[in-house]
Design a protein around this motif. Structure first.
Motif, PDB file in Angstrom:
ATOM      1  N   ILE A  84      -4.328  -6.400  -3.502  1.00 17.17           N
ATOM      2  CA  ILE A  84      -2.904  -6.751  -3.537  1.00 17.17           C
ATOM      3  C   ILE A  84      -2.050  -5.484  -3.487  1.00 17.17           C
ATOM      4  O   ILE A  84      -1.097  -5.383  -2.711  1.00 17.17           O
TER       5      ILE A  84
ATOM      6  N   LEU B  87       1.705 -13.453  -6.271  1.00 16.97           N
ATOM      7  CA  LEU B  87       0.423 -12.774  -6.063  1.00 16.97           C
ATOM      8  C   LEU B  87      -0.580 -13.733  -5.442  1.00 16.97           C
ATOM      9  O   LEU B  87      -0.738 -14.863  -5.902  1.00 16.97           O
TER      10      LEU B  87
ATOM     11  N   ARG C  88       2.469  -3.033  -6.892  1.00 13.02           N
ATOM     12  CA  ARG C  88       2.469  -3.304  -5.451  1.00 13.02           C
ATOM     13  C   ARG C  88       3.723  -2.726  -4.798  1.00 13.02           C
ATOM     14  O   ARG C  88       3.659  -2.123  -3.720  1.00 13.02           O
TER      15      ARG C  88
END
Length: 332
Positions: A119, A110, A173
């Protein structure tokens, strides 16, 4: 129809060699993945286990073309993603929506300079999945909620979260582009044991809700057996056994698999006392110069002269149960 015709994922003779110095005829290669084949049905989870350095992660990343393959063929939903021999390679960008990856280390995967919202939203932007900012925001919040987070977390940064929460962000994500297939690259190995079960349960819930197909990579067989329909065992770049999860645990047909199973912790102290741990001798050989014949022979209690000179054939011993060993009859 054959198993391959029914399969969502078909991997045939996958090979990934990395250059390791030398020139011309003396050029050396690390044989990270060598002649690996398997299939995965739609909605299924295939677990992939083995010691560190056996080629599990390289297999997953090569399928997604994060590494360009050295050899082999990958067919995804009847579409050829790559066929090295025919020099056939598709443009991967459209497939990035359909195939995603959850990385092992939530601390490294990340970007610390981005908020959680950005993100998760980055892939939404790349693939133009939202018509406006409100739709983008709605998708981000939906994905965070799916992994047990909420709208308040969207404006925070990765360093404000625990390891388990960061991995949830990584999963959100991956889900943001609504993929069909996810490579789970040791997604629980960096987490506390108390958190691992929660994350595995979440993966199972997400699979049911979203119809996901997983390649679940791990070195811990005790964790993989709970989430996987089938399990493949790798050793030094090659697949040595593949079977239904229960079948593999209760009836292993490769000595390496037997040693892995013997290392699974047993909660009942009486049973644990009676169980026999199979300790392997020596270290894993270098993939730069693997042993001749069977690659496991240098650590195998059943090895003989044949194992030194002849590589065992990958074959279907029983329906759906594959193994590569010269001494299967001694293991049954």
């Amino acid at each position: 129809m054959s198993e391959k015709q029914n399969s969502f994922i078909q991997v045939e003779h996958l090979q990934q060699y990395f250059p390791a110095g030398g020139f011309g005829k003396n050029k050396k290669y690390i044989q990270a993945v060598d002649d690996v084949s398997f299939t995965i049905g739609r909605g299924e989870t295939l677990g992939l286990v083995g010691e560190s350095g056996c080629g599990k992660t390289t297999t997953g990343r090569t399928l997604l073309r994060l590494y360009e393959p050295t050899g082999g063929r990958f067919v995804y939903d009847n579409e050829v993603i790559f066929d090295v021999e025919k020099k056939q390679f598709v443009d991967m960008l459209p497939y990035r929506k359909r195939m995603q990856i959850v990385f092992q280390d939530p601390y490294a995967s990340l970007d610390p300079r981005m908020t959680v919202g950005d993100i998760v939203g980055e892939a939404i932007d790349v693939h133009k999945m939202a018509a406006n900012k409100q739709e983008r925001y709605d998708i981000i919040i939906e994905m965070l909620r799916r992994v047990g987070l909420n709208s308040e977390h969207a404006n925070r940064y990765p360093h404000e979260f625990s390891g388990g929460q960061r991995q949830r962000v990584g999963i959100a994500r991956a889900l943001a582009v609504r993929p069909e297939f996810i490579v789970c690259d040791e997604p629980i190995s960096a987490l506390d044991v108390s958190i691992q079960a929660q994350v595995i349960n979440m993966f199972e819930d997400l699979q049911e809700e979203m119809g996901l197909t997983y390649l679940f990579i791990a070195h811990d067989l005790s964790a993989v057996k709970h989430i996987s329909n089938r399990i493949g065992v790798m050793y030094l770049g090659r697949m040595v056994e593949l079977a239904d999860s229960y079948e593999l645990i209760t009836r292993p047909l490769h000595p390496y698999t037997k040693s892995l199973i013997s290392a699974i912790p047993i909660a009942d102290p009486k049973i644990a006392k009676e169980s026999k741990r199979i300790a392997l001798q020596g270290d894993v050989p270098s993939p730069l110069n693997p042993p001749s014949g069977c690659r496991f022979r240098t650590r195998c209690p059943y090895a003989d002269e044949r194992c030194a000179h002849e590589a065992p054939v990958w074959r279907e011993v029983d329906r759906g149960h594959f193994s590569a060993c010269h001494h299967i009859d001694r293991l049954e």
